[in-house]
Motif scaffolding. Structure first.
Motif, PDB file in Angstrom:
ATOM      1  N   VAL A 130       0.784  -1.311   0.010  1.00 17.49           N
ATOM      2  CA  VAL A 130      -0.028  -0.054  -0.067  1.00 17.49           C
ATOM      3  C   VAL A 130       0.811   1.548   0.008  1.00 17.49           C
ATOM      4  CG1 VAL A 130      -1.590   1.401   1.408  1.00 17.49           C
ATOM      5  CG2 VAL A 130      -1.745  -1.213   1.369  1.00 17.49           C
ATOM      6  N   PHE A 131       0.548   2.264  -0.825  1.00 15.25           N
ATOM      7  CA  PHE A 131       1.386   3.502  -0.886  1.00 15.25           C
ATOM      8  C   PHE A 131       1.206   4.358   0.443  1.00 15.25           C
ATOM      9  CE2 PHE A 131       0.841   2.936  -5.510  1.00 15.25           C
ATOM     10  CZ  PHE A 131       2.258   2.884  -5.994  1.00 15.25           C
ATOM     11  N   GLU A 132       2.060   4.898   1.082  1.00 16.02           N
ATOM     12  CA  GLU A 132       1.980   5.614   2.164  1.00 16.02           C
ATOM     13  C   GLU A 132       1.188   6.701   1.797  1.00 16.02           C
ATOM     14  OE1 GLU A 132       5.366   7.973   3.524  1.00 16.02           O
ATOM     15  OE2 GLU A 132       6.246   8.151   1.589  1.00 16.02           O
ATOM     16  N   SER A 133       0.437   7.287   3.189  1.00 20.75           N
ATOM     17  CA  SER A 133      -0.576   8.247   3.253  1.00 20.75           C
ATOM     18  C   SER A 133      -1.889   7.854   2.302  1.00 20.75           C
ATOM     19  CB  SER A 133       0.069   9.496   2.619  1.00 20.75           C
ATOM     20  OG  SER A 133       1.080  10.115   3.275  1.00 20.75           O
ATOM     21  N   HIS A 134      -1.908   6.605   1.898  1.00 18.44           N
ATOM     22  CA  HIS A 134      -3.030   6.078   1.422  1.00 18.44           C
ATOM     23  C   HIS A 134      -3.980   5.358   2.457  1.00 18.44           C
ATOM     24  CE1 HIS A 134      -2.166   6.143  -3.451  1.00 18.44           C
ATOM     25  NE2 HIS A 134      -1.592   7.155  -2.763  1.00 18.44           N
ATOM     26  N   SER A 135      -5.066   4.988   1.904  1.00 16.94           N
ATOM     27  CA  SER A 135      -6.106   4.219   2.876  1.00 16.94           C
ATOM     28  C   SER A 135      -6.070   2.989   2.757  1.00 16.94           C
ATOM     29  CB  SER A 135      -7.412   5.060   2.760  1.00 16.94           C
ATOM     30  OG  SER A 135      -7.403   6.351   3.151  1.00 16.94           O
ATOM     31  N   ARG A 167      -0.945  -6.641   4.839  1.00 17.53           N
ATOM     32  CA  ARG A 167      -0.441  -5.378   3.851  1.00 17.53           C
ATOM     33  C   ARG A 167       0.752  -4.854   4.506  1.00 17.53           C
ATOM     34  NH1 ARG A 167      -4.515  -7.094   2.076  1.00 17.53           N
ATOM     35  NH2 ARG A 167      -6.533  -6.325   1.513  1.00 17.53           N
ATOM     36  N   VAL A 184       3.120  -1.011   4.290  1.00 16.69           N
ATOM     37  CA  VAL A 184       3.161   0.336   3.908  1.00 16.69           C
ATOM     38  C   VAL A 184       4.701   0.794   3.902  1.00 16.69           C
ATOM     39  CG1 VAL A 184       2.270   2.815   4.134  1.00 16.69           C
ATOM     40  CG2 VAL A 184       0.803   0.671   4.820  1.00 16.69           C
ATOM     41  N   VAL A 214      -0.450   5.797   7.293  1.00 19.22           N
ATOM     42  CA  VAL A 214      -1.330   5.298   6.733  1.00 19.22           C
ATOM     43  C   VAL A 214      -2.829   5.441   7.567  1.00 19.22           C
ATOM     44  CG1 VAL A 214      -1.359   2.701   7.767  1.00 19.22           C
ATOM     45  CG2 VAL A 214      -2.166   2.973   5.447  1.00 19.22           C
ATOM     46  N   SER A 215      -4.108   5.321   6.675  1.00 18.74           N
ATOM     47  CA  SER A 215      -5.236   5.785   7.483  1.00 18.74           C
ATOM     48  C   SER A 215      -6.077   4.553   6.975  1.00 18.74           C
ATOM     49  CB  SER A 215      -6.038   7.087   6.853  1.00 18.74           C
ATOM     50  OG  SER A 215      -6.014   6.952   5.566  1.00 18.74           O
TER      51      SER A 215
END
Length: 266
Positions: free
Chosen positions: A94-99, A169, A171, A263-264
């Motif tokens: 998962v890309f950083e700062s993504h949800s 996942r 990140v 990450v959110s």
């Protein structure tokens, strides 16, 4: 799924299918020992590999590996004397700062780790710390999102190994640092959930040195004629205990000298 030709093989297929369905339906199952009490660690790794082979057959690719149970406290809790490992597939990143959608998971938790990115492959036999240091292109801050297909996280060593070391996942942060630019053992880390610091630790909690963990992994999977290759990501183990997360949570990991990643969850 192809049915195994031996009684042992058929059991492995049955357990692998149960875990695969639990993940796809997001419906956890009871601890494996309640239905298959005969399973041992060697069986658990066979089950893990069966499901990875199926994922790869369906189009996924192996992009790295992770080490679990890398602290003495976790090993003592599980009654084992060495770590375990799992596979990292391309669709786990998962890309950083993504949800991350919690509806896609069952009971997620987060851990923070110093991720190693390899610039060259590691030897399958006799891998040591010097080999790891030479082969590592850079390290990154990372958050690992773990999940269990076993109800209520009531897991033993066989459960977590068969369940791909409870992987879900990964990140990765965007601040690469060369190993020779800092002492990886002394990296302090903090885990913040919704702005509150909930865990702190140092990289030395990982087998005394995360480099040692990566070398252990290379030797261990080398016994199956598998190697850690250039470009792959290795998660050597968590600096802290795992923390539960839910929809609406925002998680950030801060690493001294290595930057941060967040990450959110929705």
């Amino acid at each position: 799924m192809v049915v195994g030709t031996t009684p042992e093989g058929r059991v492995h297929e049955e357990v692998a299918l149960a875990l695969r369905e639990a993940e796809s339906t997001r419906t956890p199952i009871a601890p494996l020992s309640t239905r298959w009490p005969e399973l041992q660690i060697v069986d658990a790794y066979q089950i893990q590999r069966k499901n990875i082979e199926l994922r790869v057959r369906d189009g996924a690719s192996v992009r790295g590996h992770k080490v679990g149970l890398s602290s003495r406290a976790m090993q003592d809790m599980m009654g084992v004397h060495e770590p375990d490992y799992g596979h990292l597939l391309d669709d786990m990143f998962v890309f950083e700062s993504h949800s991350v959608a919690t509806a896609d998971l069952i009971q997620p938790r987060v851990e923070i780790e110093v991720a190693f990115v390899l610039g060259s492959s590691l030897p399958k036999r006799g891998c040591n710390a010097a080999d790891v240091i030479r082969a590592t292109e850079f390290i990154l801050p990372s958050i690992e999102i773990i999940d269990s297909r076993i109800a209520e996280w009531k897991i033993g060593i066989v459960d977590t190994i068969a369940d791909n070391a409870s992987s879900a996942r990964v990140v990765l942060g965007g601040n690469p640092v060369r190993l020779h630019d800092l002492d990886v053992r002394s990296i302090g880390a903090s885990l913040l959930r919704n702005g509150e610091r909930v865990e702190t630790g140092t990289a030395a909690a990982v087998l005394g040195n995360p480099v040692t963990s990566v070398a252990w992994l290379a030797r261990t999977i080398g016994e199956f004629d598998v190697s850690l290759e250039a470009g792959q990501v290795v998660l050597p183990g968590s600096c802290t205990r795992a923390v539960p997360v839910h929809a609406g949570d925002f998680v950030r990991a801060d690493f001294a000298g290595l930057g941060h990643v967040d990450v959110s969850f929705v």
